[in-house]
Design a protein around this motif. Structure first.
Motif, mmCIF file in Angstrom:
data_model
loop_
_atom_site.group_PDB
_atom_site.id
_atom_site.type_symbol
_atom_site.label_atom_id
_atom_site.label_comp_id
_atom_site.label_asym_id
_atom_site.label_seq_id
_atom_site.Cartn_x
_atom_site.Cartn_y
_atom_site.Cartn_z
ATOM 1 N N LYS A 154 9.996 -66.959 20.906
ATOM 2 C CA LYS A 154 8.657 -67.451 20.559
ATOM 3 C C LYS A 154 8.183 -66.566 19.411
ATOM 4 C CE LYS A 154 5.271 -70.353 21.362
ATOM 5 N NZ LYS A 154 5.486 -71.815 21.280
ATOM 6 N N ASN A 155 8.624 -66.905 18.211
ATOM 7 C CA ASN A 155 8.417 -66.029 17.061
ATOM 8 C C ASN A 155 7.008 -66.177 16.510
ATOM 9 O OD1 ASN A 155 11.182 -65.343 17.271
ATOM 10 N ND2 ASN A 155 11.711 -67.179 16.120
ATOM 11 N N HIS A 156 6.366 -65.045 16.265
ATOM 12 C CA HIS A 156 4.997 -65.021 15.775
ATOM 13 C C HIS A 156 4.962 -64.662 14.290
ATOM 14 C CE1 HIS A 156 4.304 -64.922 20.063
ATOM 15 N NE2 HIS A 156 3.018 -65.094 19.868
ATOM 16 N N LEU A 157 4.177 -65.418 13.549
ATOM 17 C CA LEU A 157 3.876 -65.090 12.164
ATOM 18 C C LEU A 157 2.445 -64.561 12.116
ATOM 19 C CD1 LEU A 157 5.312 -68.231 10.310
ATOM 20 C CD2 LEU A 157 6.512 -66.192 11.075
ATOM 21 N N LEU A 158 2.276 -63.334 11.692
ATOM 22 C CA LEU A 158 0.951 -62.741 11.564
ATOM 23 C C LEU A 158 0.492 -62.932 10.124
ATOM 24 C CD1 LEU A 158 2.152 -61.487 14.162
ATOM 25 C CD2 LEU A 158 0.911 -59.386 13.618
ATOM 26 N N VAL A 159 -0.557 -63.701 9.923
ATOM 27 C CA VAL A 159 -1.028 -64.026 8.578
ATOM 28 C C VAL A 159 -2.350 -63.310 8.336
ATOM 29 C CG1 VAL A 159 -1.782 -65.872 7.036
ATOM 30 C CG2 VAL A 159 0.162 -66.239 8.579
ATOM 31 N N LEU A 160 -2.342 -62.389 7.383
ATOM 32 C CA LEU A 160 -3.528 -61.612 7.040
ATOM 33 C C LEU A 160 -4.285 -62.284 5.907
ATOM 34 C CD1 LEU A 160 -1.827 -59.708 8.787
ATOM 35 C CD2 LEU A 160 -2.519 -57.818 7.298
ATOM 36 N N PRO A 161 -5.584 -62.015 5.793
ATOM 37 C CA PRO A 161 -6.402 -62.735 4.789
ATOM 38 C C PRO A 161 -5.948 -62.519 3.355
ATOM 39 C CG PRO A 161 -7.800 -61.639 6.398
ATOM 40 C CD PRO A 161 -6.410 -61.151 6.648
ATOM 41 N N GLN A 165 -0.142 -58.621 1.366
ATOM 42 C CA GLN A 165 0.193 -57.875 0.153
ATOM 43 C C GLN A 165 -0.075 -56.387 0.323
ATOM 44 O OE1 GLN A 165 1.714 -59.392 -2.701
ATOM 45 N NE2 GLN A 165 1.954 -60.748 -0.935
ATOM 46 N N ASN A 166 -0.399 -55.971 1.544
ATOM 47 C CA ASN A 166 -0.696 -54.574 1.857
ATOM 48 C C ASN A 166 0.552 -53.913 2.442
ATOM 49 O OD1 ASN A 166 -1.522 -52.185 3.247
ATOM 50 N ND2 ASN A 166 -3.629 -52.935 3.272
ATOM 51 N N GLY A 167 1.213 -53.059 1.658
ATOM 52 C CA GLY A 167 2.454 -52.436 2.110
ATOM 53 C C GLY A 167 2.274 -51.571 3.340
ATOM 54 N N GLY A 168 1.157 -50.840 3.414
ATOM 55 C CA GLY A 168 0.910 -49.999 4.579
ATOM 56 C C GLY A 168 0.737 -50.823 5.842
ATOM 57 N N MET A 169 0.058 -51.942 5.729
ATOM 58 C CA MET A 169 -0.138 -52.809 6.888
ATOM 59 C C MET A 169 1.185 -53.454 7.301
ATOM 60 S SD MET A 169 -2.370 -53.585 9.042
ATOM 61 C CE MET A 169 -3.890 -53.101 8.220
ATOM 62 N N ALA A 170 2.000 -53.830 6.320
ATOM 63 C CA ALA A 170 3.311 -54.396 6.638
ATOM 64 C C ALA A 170 4.146 -53.376 7.402
ATOM 65 C CB ALA A 170 4.021 -54.819 5.354
#
Length: 485
Positions: A252-259, A411-416
């Protein structure tokens, strides 16, 4: 019936099953009767194991540099027969032609890795004391079995065939009874490539043959790919019979989509992930967690989803039972208060009215406790849940009992990096909807997506398909006797 009845493949020959029972094989594309497949019995499995065991002594003693020459030729044959194999995959599985071609191309990549194995299993040697050396070598396990699912008739068999055989094992494969045709064609190509008779065998059937594999005393190792429910049963039964086992289950793969995700790129990747192979893959995006204000991205996802047309750039699901099950999930979610933004129920393709199609479906305002948010749907359906923070999104992802894959769009490397480190999944993507590792990196999930140690492809698979032999050698009598000797 378009093709001749399917037969087992034992000791280099297609042979009739000792059972007279069979099932029809129909195309999900249009309901056409393609063939019949035998429901084999224990005597068929015994014959396959006997053939594999007889071939093992010669094949395992063949130097690996010679064994992999078979797979250089097999790789070229996969290239040469790309169109034929792709057409067969389309007919029995329901994929689009582009998806089927991609599956054969991945099979070629997997075979290329197997050709590199002589450089990866060279063993080690070290002088551990004056005049005394220790060395390691890789030995084949013996007769092994591979149980494969319906969703990738060529690729998943090639997760195991090239590596297991190149490392010196002999194999019995049990294809899904829903898609038995492609594996038979692979057997013919392996023989044409010079694989000795008995090294590769096919026994068709249903769950009775899965049980026979788990129980047979002549089979040393079992790999399985399928649902988590069955993966658990296979793992428990095989290991209870003292076999090594690697069983890959559902997801059940989740895609986390940030603003801050790029809307166009994110939408294309999300829709491709949820609808590719009609959603019938364990790496499909099945659930999306929209973090913060992501309405602009969800609108773009719906726009892209509406471009996916059943029968054109979306294939069929495997059968009517699957279609009914998928549509029931959608109906249940709607009844529980979720909002259907794009509705794929009731899809019919003109001229292929007997085909089993489900259109792309986007469901918003899904609660984490709904079935569409927790169960593997195995269809072109994405369920969107909403959170205010990344940590809330990770709670949803990590509460999922599976652990195959997760992706983040940002697009946030730290968050990724934070999500890579904290998501409980074996394969993570950043701005990638289907984070399948390329060879030589291995494929495998965590938690209830995999049972057993190691992965099924890449370098990690070497440990599963071999036994490590250690030798300590002394040649200098003048060294006398010490604690090592």
């Amino acid at each position: 019936m378009k093709y001749s009845p399917v037969n087992n493949y034992i000791n280099g020959q297609f042979v009739h099953s000792q059972s007279t029972a069979s099932l029809e094989v129909t195309s999900p594309l249009n309901g056409e009767l393609l063939s019949t497949v035998p429901l084999s019995v224990a005597a068929d499995m015994d014959a396959a194991v006997k053939a594999a065991n007889a071939a093992f002594a010669g094949w395992s003693k063949t130097p690996i540099k010679e064994r992999v020459q078979v797979f250089f030729r097999y790789k070229n044959l996969l290239h040469q027969h790309m169109d034929e194999l792709s057409q067969l995959i389309c007919e029995e599985n329901g994929k689009t032609m582009d998806e089927a071609i991609a599956e054969v191309e991945k099979s070629i990549e997997l075979t290329e890795f197997a050709c590199s194995l002589p450089q990866l299993v060279t063993g080690e040697i070290l002088e551990v004391s004056r005049g005394i050396e220790c060395r390691t070598t890789y030995a084949a396990v013996g007769v092994v079995a591979s149980i494969v699912p319906f969703n990738f008739p060529a690729m998943v068999p090639n997760w195991t065939i090239p590596n297991a055989l190149a490392l010196g094992n002999c194999m019995i494969i049990k294809p899904s009874e829903k898609v038995p045709l492609t594996v038979g064609r692979l057997a013919m190509l392996l023989k044409e490539a010079g694989l000795p008779d008995g090294v590769f065998n096919i026994v068709h059937g249903d769950s009775a043959m899965v049980e026979a594999i788990c129980d047979h005393p002549g089979i040393e190792a079992v790999s399985f790919v399928g649902s988590t429910k069955v993966a658990k049963i296979v793992y428990q039964r095989a290991t209870a019979n003292f076999k090594r086992c690697l069983a890959l289950g559902g997801a059940k793969n989740h895609l986390l989509v940030l603003p801050d995700a790029i809307p166009g790129m994110t939408a294309l990747n999300v829709v491709a992930s949820m609808s590719g192979c009609a959603g019938q893959r364990c790496m499909a995006a099945s659930a999306m967690v929209a973090v913060g204000n992501s309405d602009h991205i969800i609108e773009k996802i719906c726009e892209e989803a509406r471009k996916i047309i059943p029968g054109k750039n979306l294939g069929a699901v495997i059968n009517k039972a699957s279609k009914d099950r998928i549509e029931q999930f959608i109906t249940e979610a709607e009844a529980q208060g979720a909002k259907i933004l794009v509705d794929g129920r009731g899809a019919v393709v003109e001229g292929k009215e007997e085909g089993t199609y489900v259109g792309p479906t986007v469901i918003d305002y899904v609660r984490p406790d709904m079935a569409v948010a927790t169960e593997e749907i195995f269809g072109p359906v994405i369920s969107i849940m909403r959170t205010n923070t990344v940590d809330e999104a990770l709670v949803i992802e990590n509460a999922n009992t599976y652990g195959n894959a997760a992706s983040v769009f940002t697009q946030n490397g730290g968050m990724a990096r934070y999500i890579i480190e904290n998501a409980s999944a074996g394969m993570i993507g950043v701005n990638v909807g289907v984070p399948v590792p390329r060879e030589p990196f291995s494929f495998g999930g965590w938690n209830e997506s995999k049972f057993g140690v190691g992965d099924i492809t890449g370098k990690s698979s070497i440990a599963f398909w071999t036994k490590l032999k250690k030798a300590t050698v002394k040649w200098n009598p003048e060294a006398g006797v010490n604690w090592m000797s």
